[in-house]
Design a protein around this motif. Sequence first.
Motif, PDB file in Angstrom:
ATOM      1  N   GLY A  28       0.812  -1.216   0.000  1.00 57.72           N
ATOM      2  CA  GLY A  28       0.000   0.000   0.000  1.00 57.72           C
ATOM      3  C   GLY A  28       0.841   1.260   0.000  1.00 57.72           C
ATOM      4  N   GLY A  29       1.940   1.250   0.772  1.00 60.70           N
ATOM      5  CA  GLY A  29       2.806   2.426   0.812  1.00 60.70           C
ATOM      6  C   GLY A  29       3.437   2.728  -0.530  1.00 60.70           C
ATOM      7  N   SER A  30       3.915   1.697  -1.196  1.00 61.32           N
ATOM      8  CA  SER A  30       4.516   1.923  -2.510  1.00 61.32           C
ATOM      9  C   SER A  30       3.463   2.354  -3.528  1.00 61.32           C
ATOM     10  CB  SER A  30       5.228   0.650  -2.987  1.00 61.32           C
ATOM     11  OG  SER A  30       4.336  -0.441  -3.048  1.00 61.32           O
ATOM     12  N   ALA A  31       2.262   1.770  -3.454  1.00 63.94           N
ATOM     13  CA  ALA A  31       1.189   2.157  -4.372  1.00 63.94           C
ATOM     14  C   ALA A  31       0.774   3.610  -4.151  1.00 63.94           C
ATOM     15  CB  ALA A  31      -0.011   1.229  -4.200  1.00 63.94           C
ATOM     16  N   TYR A  32       0.710   4.032  -2.883  1.00 59.74           N
ATOM     17  CA  TYR A  32       0.335   5.421  -2.569  1.00 59.74           C
ATOM     18  C   TYR A  32       1.392   6.393  -3.094  1.00 59.74           C
ATOM     19  CZ  TYR A  32      -0.621   9.626   0.136  1.00 59.74           C
ATOM     20  OH  TYR A  32      -0.868  10.921   0.521  1.00 59.74           O
ATOM     21  N   ALA A  33       2.668   6.045  -2.894  1.00 56.00           N
ATOM     22  CA  ALA A  33       3.736   6.929  -3.361  1.00 56.00           C
ATOM     23  C   ALA A  33       3.678   7.085  -4.874  1.00 56.00           C
ATOM     24  CB  ALA A  33       5.095   6.379  -2.930  1.00 56.00           C
ATOM     25  N   LEU A  34       3.407   5.993  -5.583  1.00 51.33           N
ATOM     26  CA  LEU A  34       3.309   6.065  -7.041  1.00 51.33           C
ATOM     27  C   LEU A  34       2.102   6.894  -7.473  1.00 51.33           C
ATOM     28  CD1 LEU A  34       4.183   2.391  -8.044  1.00 51.33           C
ATOM     29  CD2 LEU A  34       5.617   4.407  -8.329  1.00 51.33           C
ATOM     30  N   ALA A  35       0.958   6.671  -6.800  1.00 55.10           N
ATOM     31  CA  ALA A  35      -0.267   7.382  -7.182  1.00 55.10           C
ATOM     32  C   ALA A  35      -0.137   8.885  -6.944  1.00 55.10           C
ATOM     33  CB  ALA A  35      -1.451   6.827  -6.399  1.00 55.10           C
ATOM     34  N   VAL A  36       0.565   9.282  -5.886  1.00 59.69           N
ATOM     35  CA  VAL A  36       0.676  10.699  -5.538  1.00 59.69           C
ATOM     36  C   VAL A  36       1.718  11.404  -6.398  1.00 59.69           C
ATOM     37  CG1 VAL A  36       1.392  12.298  -3.715  1.00 59.69           C
ATOM     38  CG2 VAL A  36      -0.141  10.401  -3.182  1.00 59.69           C
ATOM     39  N   ASN A  37       2.860  10.746  -6.630  1.00 53.51           N
ATOM     40  CA  ASN A  37       3.983  11.441  -7.253  1.00 53.51           C
ATOM     41  C   ASN A  37       4.165  11.199  -8.745  1.00 53.51           C
ATOM     42  OD1 ASN A  37       4.944  12.710  -4.866  1.00 53.51           O
ATOM     43  ND2 ASN A  37       5.828  10.776  -4.198  1.00 53.51           N
ATOM     44  N   LEU A  38       3.637  10.114  -9.269  1.00 56.80           N
ATOM     45  CA  LEU A  38       3.839   9.868 -10.697  1.00 56.80           C
ATOM     46  C   LEU A  38       3.206  10.918 -11.599  1.00 56.80           C
ATOM     47  CD1 LEU A  38       3.694   6.028 -11.370  1.00 56.80           C
ATOM     48  CD2 LEU A  38       5.652   7.566 -11.385  1.00 56.80           C
ATOM     49  N   PRO A  39       1.983  11.402 -11.309  1.00 54.51           N
ATOM     50  CA  PRO A  39       1.361  12.370 -12.226  1.00 54.51           C
ATOM     51  C   PRO A  39       2.159  13.655 -12.401  1.00 54.51           C
ATOM     52  CG  PRO A  39      -0.281  11.425 -10.755  1.00 54.51           C
ATOM     53  CD  PRO A  39       1.046  11.008 -10.235  1.00 54.51           C
ATOM     54  N   ASP A  40       2.655  14.232 -11.296  1.00 56.48           N
ATOM     55  CA  ASP A  40       3.325  15.532 -11.401  1.00 56.48           C
ATOM     56  C   ASP A  40       4.451  15.636 -10.379  1.00 56.48           C
ATOM     57  OD1 ASP A  40       3.750  17.948 -12.591  1.00 56.48           O
ATOM     58  OD2 ASP A  40       2.347  19.048 -11.324  1.00 56.48           O
ATOM     59  N   GLY A  41       5.176  14.539 -10.212  1.00 58.21           N
ATOM     60  CA  GLY A  41       6.247  14.537  -9.214  1.00 58.21           C
ATOM     61  C   GLY A  41       7.512  15.225  -9.655  1.00 58.21           C
ATOM     62  N   ASP A  42       7.553  15.681 -10.899  1.00 62.81           N
ATOM     63  CA  ASP A  42       8.763  16.330 -11.409  1.00 62.81           C
ATOM     64  C   ASP A  42       8.563  17.822 -11.623  1.00 62.81           C
ATOM     65  OD1 ASP A  42       6.989  16.107 -13.519  1.00 62.81           O
ATOM     66  OD2 ASP A  42       8.594  15.894 -15.008  1.00 62.81           O
ATOM     67  N   ARG A  43       7.568  18.416 -10.956  1.00 61.81           N
ATOM     68  CA  ARG A  43       7.238  19.831 -11.201  1.00 61.81           C
ATOM     69  C   ARG A  43       8.429  20.746 -10.947  1.00 61.81           C
ATOM     70  NH1 ARG A  43       2.278  22.011  -7.876  1.00 61.81           N
ATOM     71  NH2 ARG A  43       1.306  20.367  -9.144  1.00 61.81           N
ATOM     72  N   GLU A  44       9.056  20.622  -9.774  1.00 66.99           N
ATOM     73  CA  GLU A  44      10.183  21.494  -9.449  1.00 66.99           C
ATOM     74  C   GLU A  44      11.384  21.190 -10.334  1.00 66.99           C
ATOM     75  OE1 GLU A  44      12.428  23.197  -5.460  1.00 66.99           O
ATOM     76  OE2 GLU A  44      11.616  21.161  -5.464  1.00 66.99           O
ATOM     77  N   ASN A  45      11.609  19.911 -10.589  1.00 63.71           N
ATOM     78  CA  ASN A  45      12.718  19.526 -11.448  1.00 63.71           C
ATOM     79  C   ASN A  45      12.533  20.097 -12.851  1.00 63.71           C
ATOM     80  OD1 ASN A  45      13.754  17.169 -13.522  1.00 63.71           O
ATOM     81  ND2 ASN A  45      15.143  17.453 -11.800  1.00 63.71           N
ATOM     82  N   ARG A  46      11.307  20.043 -13.361  1.00 62.66           N
ATOM     83  CA  ARG A  46      11.029  20.564 -14.696  1.00 62.66           C
ATOM     84  C   ARG A  46      11.187  22.085 -14.733  1.00 62.66           C
ATOM     85  NH1 ARG A  46       6.500  18.277 -15.179  1.00 62.66           N
ATOM     86  NH2 ARG A  46       5.106  20.035 -14.780  1.00 62.66           N
ATOM     87  N   ALA A  47      10.770  22.738 -13.646  1.00 66.37           N
ATOM     88  CA  ALA A  47      10.917  24.192 -13.594  1.00 66.37           C
ATOM     89  C   ALA A  47      12.387  24.600 -13.623  1.00 66.37           C
ATOM     90  CB  ALA A  47      10.242  24.737 -12.328  1.00 66.37           C
ATOM     91  N   TYR A  48      13.222  23.819 -12.952  1.00 71.01           N
ATOM     92  CA  TYR A  48      14.655  24.124 -12.948  1.00 71.01           C
ATOM     93  C   TYR A  48      15.252  23.918 -14.340  1.00 71.01           C
ATOM     94  CZ  TYR A  48      19.647  23.576 -12.007  1.00 71.01           C
ATOM     95  OH  TYR A  48      21.026  23.689 -12.046  1.00 71.01           O
ATOM     96  N   LEU A  49      14.905  22.817 -14.979  1.00 77.38           N
ATOM     97  CA  LEU A  49      15.463  22.519 -16.297  1.00 77.38           C
ATOM     98  C   LEU A  49      15.001  23.522 -17.350  1.00 77.38           C
ATOM     99  CD1 LEU A  49      15.080  18.621 -16.347  1.00 77.38           C
ATOM    100  CD2 LEU A  49      17.151  19.956 -15.897  1.00 77.38           C
ATOM    101  N   GLU A  50      13.836  24.119 -17.148  1.00 77.98           N
ATOM    102  CA  GLU A  50      13.306  25.086 -18.114  1.00 77.98           C
ATOM    103  C   GLU A  50      13.679  26.531 -17.779  1.00 77.98           C
ATOM    104  OE1 GLU A  50       9.143  24.362 -18.082  1.00 77.98           O
ATOM    105  OE2 GLU A  50       9.277  22.477 -19.224  1.00 77.98           O
ATOM    106  N   ALA A  51      14.368  26.750 -16.657  1.00 79.35           N
ATOM    107  CA  ALA A  51      14.714  28.107 -16.225  1.00 79.35           C
ATOM    108  C   ALA A  51      15.733  28.729 -17.186  1.00 79.35           C
ATOM    109  CB  ALA A  51      15.275  28.080 -14.810  1.00 79.35           C
ATOM    110  N   GLU A  52      15.602  30.047 -17.401  1.00 80.02           N
ATOM    111  CA  GLU A  52      16.497  30.785 -18.270  1.00 80.02           C
ATOM    112  C   GLU A  52      17.585  31.466 -17.437  1.00 80.02           C
ATOM    113  OE1 GLU A  52      16.388  30.813 -21.501  1.00 80.02           O
ATOM    114  OE2 GLU A  52      14.505  29.688 -21.720  1.00 80.02           O
ATOM    115  N   PRO A  53      18.742  31.753 -18.040  1.00 79.84           N
ATOM    116  CA  PRO A  53      19.793  32.477 -17.319  1.00 79.84           C
ATOM    117  C   PRO A  53      19.325  33.871 -16.910  1.00 79.84           C
ATOM    118  CG  PRO A  53      20.662  31.432 -19.299  1.00 79.84           C
ATOM    119  CD  PRO A  53      19.164  31.321 -19.372  1.00 79.84           C
ATOM    120  N   CYS A  54      19.800  34.341 -15.785  1.00 81.27           N
ATOM    121  CA  CYS A  54      19.434  35.672 -15.308  1.00 81.27           C
ATOM    122  C   CYS A  54      20.099  36.742 -16.180  1.00 81.27           C
ATOM    123  CB  CYS A  54      19.884  35.863 -13.862  1.00 81.27           C
ATOM    124  SG  CYS A  54      19.124  34.710 -12.688  1.00 81.27           S
TER     125      CYS A  54
END
Length: 250
Positions: A28-54
Amino acid sequence: MLPVAPSRILRSAVASVLALVCGLAMVGGSAYALAVNLPDGDRENRAYLEAEPCASPPGGSADCLWEQEFTASDIVTERGRGARNELTLTAVDDPRFQTRTHAPRSILRRLEEGQKVTGTVWRGLPREITAGGDPGRTGHYPVDQRRNSLFLALILAPGGLVVTAVCALRLVRRRAPTRPMAAALGLGLALPVAGLIMPMFLGDLQDRWWGVLLVWSVLAVLMALTAWVSATYTSPERVEESAPGTDLRD
């Protein structure tokens, strides 16, 4: 070694129920972690990769990328379980900007105290450092929670499924457990241990999915072979002492 022999757990209906609950909790714990984070678990990571230089030096925390020079100090490199691989980064132009962070051992072991490194700053923290042309992620690097969830499922789900199946079979049969059942339960309880000892063998592969999967697979196969031997091996002395036709199962 397990603190309690699997055969002893299966001989007790109460202990079997408790082990069944633990198995269900792992699944159940592994299933919950997958259900919660798989849809949009990379939001911050994606924001960093898409960030432009200052365009100009940011006055504080900003969503753009800024390269800044740091001085590396208090470098620690260790091996083995629970090893620390970290350093302190102090901004050259602003000594007040200081942070303690993890970094790959492959980079840390080539650094010297007081050496200058280039850091990529995002939202007020150095996310990556470059030393001698070799880049590496720091402990502040935005983590892809999807990967962590997959790792968690890899560690917990197989063992949880085995424990659940064995304990459910034991409770349905209502008979003394066989040696293969005890061996299977031991395997199910031991598989999560592979996740705990994996860091000892990963080294610089810990950031690579294929490396984690490879090490996990090797450990799981070794544990499965051990369980198979435990379930099927009969010592010669035991064969000689047993009468013809005697069932040697526990």
